[in-house]
Design a protein around this motif. Structure first.
Motif, PDB file in Angstrom:
ATOM      1  N   PRO A  31      14.928 -14.173 -27.118  1.00  0.00           N
ATOM      2  CA  PRO A  31      15.840 -15.021 -26.348  1.00  0.00           C
ATOM      3  C   PRO A  31      15.074 -15.861 -25.473  1.00  0.00           C
ATOM      4  CG  PRO A  31      16.700 -12.584 -26.255  1.00  0.00           C
ATOM      5  CD  PRO A  31      15.267 -12.667 -26.833  1.00  0.00           C
ATOM      6  N   GLY A  32      15.680 -17.118 -25.708  1.00  0.00           N
ATOM      7  CA  GLY A  32      15.102 -18.389 -24.847  1.00  0.00           C
ATOM      8  C   GLY A  32      13.953 -19.058 -25.411  1.00  0.00           C
ATOM      9  N   VAL A  33      13.360 -18.373 -26.676  1.00  0.00           N
ATOM     10  CA  VAL A  33      12.206 -18.999 -27.235  1.00  0.00           C
ATOM     11  C   VAL A  33      12.569 -20.099 -28.101  1.00  0.00           C
ATOM     12  CG1 VAL A  33      10.408 -19.077 -28.759  1.00  0.00           C
ATOM     13  CG2 VAL A  33      10.568 -17.177 -27.085  1.00  0.00           C
ATOM     14  N   ARG A  34      12.333 -21.379 -28.049  1.00  0.00           N
ATOM     15  CA  ARG A  34      12.535 -22.610 -28.990  1.00  0.00           C
ATOM     16  C   ARG A  34      11.491 -22.840 -29.760  1.00  0.00           C
ATOM     17  NH1 ARG A  34      13.533 -28.183 -26.338  1.00  0.00           N
ATOM     18  NH2 ARG A  34      13.277 -29.370 -28.403  1.00  0.00           N
ATOM     19  N   VAL A  35      11.459 -22.630 -30.949  1.00  0.00           N
ATOM     20  CA  VAL A  35      10.464 -23.110 -31.758  1.00  0.00           C
ATOM     21  C   VAL A  35      10.745 -24.896 -32.267  1.00  0.00           C
ATOM     22  CG1 VAL A  35       9.943 -22.620 -34.297  1.00  0.00           C
ATOM     23  CG2 VAL A  35      10.416 -20.806 -33.172  1.00  0.00           C
ATOM     24  N   LEU A  36       9.933 -25.492 -32.106  1.00  0.00           N
ATOM     25  CA  LEU A  36       9.893 -26.858 -32.502  1.00  0.00           C
ATOM     26  C   LEU A  36       9.631 -26.955 -33.833  1.00  0.00           C
ATOM     27  CD1 LEU A  36       7.924 -27.923 -29.259  1.00  0.00           C
ATOM     28  CD2 LEU A  36      10.475 -27.402 -29.485  1.00  0.00           C
ATOM     29  N   GLY A  37      10.441 -27.416 -34.669  1.00  0.00           N
ATOM     30  CA  GLY A  37      10.724 -27.726 -36.054  1.00  0.00           C
ATOM     31  C   GLY A  37      10.250 -26.512 -36.748  1.00  0.00           C
ATOM     32  N   ASP A  38       9.790 -26.740 -38.070  1.00  0.00           N
ATOM     33  CA  ASP A  38       9.390 -25.534 -39.082  1.00  0.00           C
ATOM     34  C   ASP A  38       7.750 -25.620 -38.963  1.00  0.00           C
ATOM     35  OD1 ASP A  38      11.959 -24.704 -39.864  1.00  0.00           O
ATOM     36  OD2 ASP A  38      11.985 -26.457 -41.092  1.00  0.00           O
ATOM     37  N   ARG A  39       7.463 -24.656 -39.740  1.00  0.00           N
ATOM     38  CA  ARG A  39       5.812 -24.523 -39.907  1.00  0.00           C
ATOM     39  C   ARG A  39       5.371 -25.909 -40.385  1.00  0.00           C
ATOM     40  NH1 ARG A  39       4.155 -23.813 -44.781  1.00  0.00           N
ATOM     41  NH2 ARG A  39       5.241 -22.231 -45.376  1.00  0.00           N
ATOM     42  N   LYS A  40       4.153 -26.262 -40.250  1.00  0.00           N
ATOM     43  CA  LYS A  40       3.583 -27.276 -40.672  1.00  0.00           C
ATOM     44  C   LYS A  40       2.464 -26.753 -41.583  1.00  0.00           C
ATOM     45  CE  LYS A  40       5.199 -28.336 -37.109  1.00  0.00           C
ATOM     46  NZ  LYS A  40       6.463 -27.832 -36.280  1.00  0.00           N
ATOM     47  N   GLU A  41       1.873 -27.838 -42.393  1.00  0.00           N
ATOM     48  CA  GLU A  41       0.474 -27.547 -42.868  1.00  0.00           C
ATOM     49  C   GLU A  41      -0.391 -28.736 -43.014  1.00  0.00           C
ATOM     50  OE1 GLU A  41      -1.548 -25.679 -47.281  1.00  0.00           O
ATOM     51  OE2 GLU A  41       0.200 -24.701 -46.192  1.00  0.00           O
ATOM     52  N   ARG A  61      -2.207 -24.128 -41.038  1.00  0.00           N
ATOM     53  CA  ARG A  61      -0.738 -23.943 -40.907  1.00  0.00           C
ATOM     54  C   ARG A  61      -0.169 -23.597 -39.512  1.00  0.00           C
ATOM     55  NH1 ARG A  61       1.528 -20.523 -45.824  1.00  0.00           N
ATOM     56  NH2 ARG A  61       3.194 -19.834 -44.072  1.00  0.00           N
ATOM     57  N   TRP A  62       0.632 -24.242 -38.840  1.00  0.00           N
ATOM     58  CA  TRP A  62       0.824 -24.196 -37.523  1.00  0.00           C
ATOM     59  C   TRP A  62       2.244 -24.613 -37.102  1.00  0.00           C
ATOM     60  CZ3 TRP A  62       2.337 -28.682 -34.852  1.00  0.00           C
ATOM     61  CH2 TRP A  62       2.165 -29.852 -35.764  1.00  0.00           C
ATOM     62  N   ALA A  63       2.646 -24.236 -35.990  1.00  0.00           N
ATOM     63  CA  ALA A  63       3.872 -24.652 -35.130  1.00  0.00           C
ATOM     64  C   ALA A  63       3.668 -24.485 -33.631  1.00  0.00           C
ATOM     65  CB  ALA A  63       4.844 -23.692 -35.953  1.00  0.00           C
ATOM     66  N   TYR A  64       4.682 -25.038 -33.137  1.00  0.00           N
ATOM     67  CA  TYR A  64       4.462 -25.155 -31.680  1.00  0.00           C
ATOM     68  C   TYR A  64       6.060 -24.328 -31.164  1.00  0.00           C
ATOM     69  CZ  TYR A  64       1.086 -28.625 -30.783  1.00  0.00           C
ATOM     70  OH  TYR A  64      -0.254 -29.055 -30.509  1.00  0.00           O
ATOM     71  N   PHE A  65       6.044 -23.778 -30.059  1.00  0.00           N
ATOM     72  CA  PHE A  65       7.118 -23.192 -29.480  1.00  0.00           C
ATOM     73  C   PHE A  65       7.102 -23.334 -27.757  1.00  0.00           C
ATOM     74  CE2 PHE A  65       4.205 -19.814 -29.487  1.00  0.00           C
ATOM     75  CZ  PHE A  65       4.531 -19.017 -28.450  1.00  0.00           C
TER      76      PHE A  65
END
Length: 190
Positions: free
Chosen positions: A124-134, A146-150
């Motif tokens: 709860p409360g975590v916001r993933v920014l977009g989908d996984r990128k490569e 492979r990465w993602a920000y949150f």
């Protein structure tokens, strides 16, 4: 804005390695809980300081009425994280954007980004920014990364990265380096 420097800078003598990173959080208990439960940290200690009209401005560049509570966390095998909660008369609450001066993020290596993202999305409360990128041809040295920000529940920007698909990764520090840097004859009393 600081003046440009010219010439070679002095090297800090005796500099050995990074000890910790630190972040100011709006609620210390919430942040410690997230680091411990979601990221596997261990809380080592807490302490408080202030207010102290002489000490705080001189040593922390904060107002005279500032008071802090901090928690030091250990994230095996190689990272210490210090979390601060401040109380002061002119505290700002907005985070700098990634593109602002002072912008920052904390990145963790994971075995599988998709698996890690699924777990993060369930908190709860975590916001993933977009989908996984490569990473592709724009950065050939790390193609396959492979990465993602949150964002944490209180807004701290973090990243997860999986480098297992990078063919010839640059010499980033990793477990082999930690073992090589360990003392050869560690003291028994530590």
């Amino acid at each position: 804005m600081s003046a440009p420097t010219h010439g070679k800078l002095a090297r800090v003598p005796g500099l050995r390695h990074a000890d910790h990173v630190a972040f100011t959080v709006p609620d210390l208990d919430e942040a410690v809980r997230f680091f411990v439960e979601a990221l596997g940290a261990e809380e080592l200690y807490r302490s408080t300081r202030g207010p102290d009209a002489d000490f705080m401005p001189e040593n922390f560049a904060v107002p005279q009425d500032a008071r802090l509570t901090l928690a030091m966390l250990r994230m095996p095998p190689n990272l210490n994280v210090e979390l601060f909660e401040w109380d002061t008369s002119d505290r700002r609450t907005e985070h700098p954007r990634h593109s602002d001066a002072g912008g920052h993020h904390l990145c963790f290596v994971v075995d599988d980004v998709d698996e890690a993202l699924a777990a993060l999305r369930s908190i709860p409360g975590v916001r993933v920014l977009g989908d996984r990128k490569e990473v592709a041809g724009d950065s050939p040295r790390v193609a396959g990364n492979r990465w993602a920000y949150f964002l944490t529940p209180w807004g701290l920007l973090m990243e997860i990265v999986d480098r297992s698909r990078v063919a010839d990764p640059p010499p980033l520090v990793g477990p082999a380096d930690w073992l090589a840097a360990a003392p050869q004859n560690p003291r028994k009393d530590q």
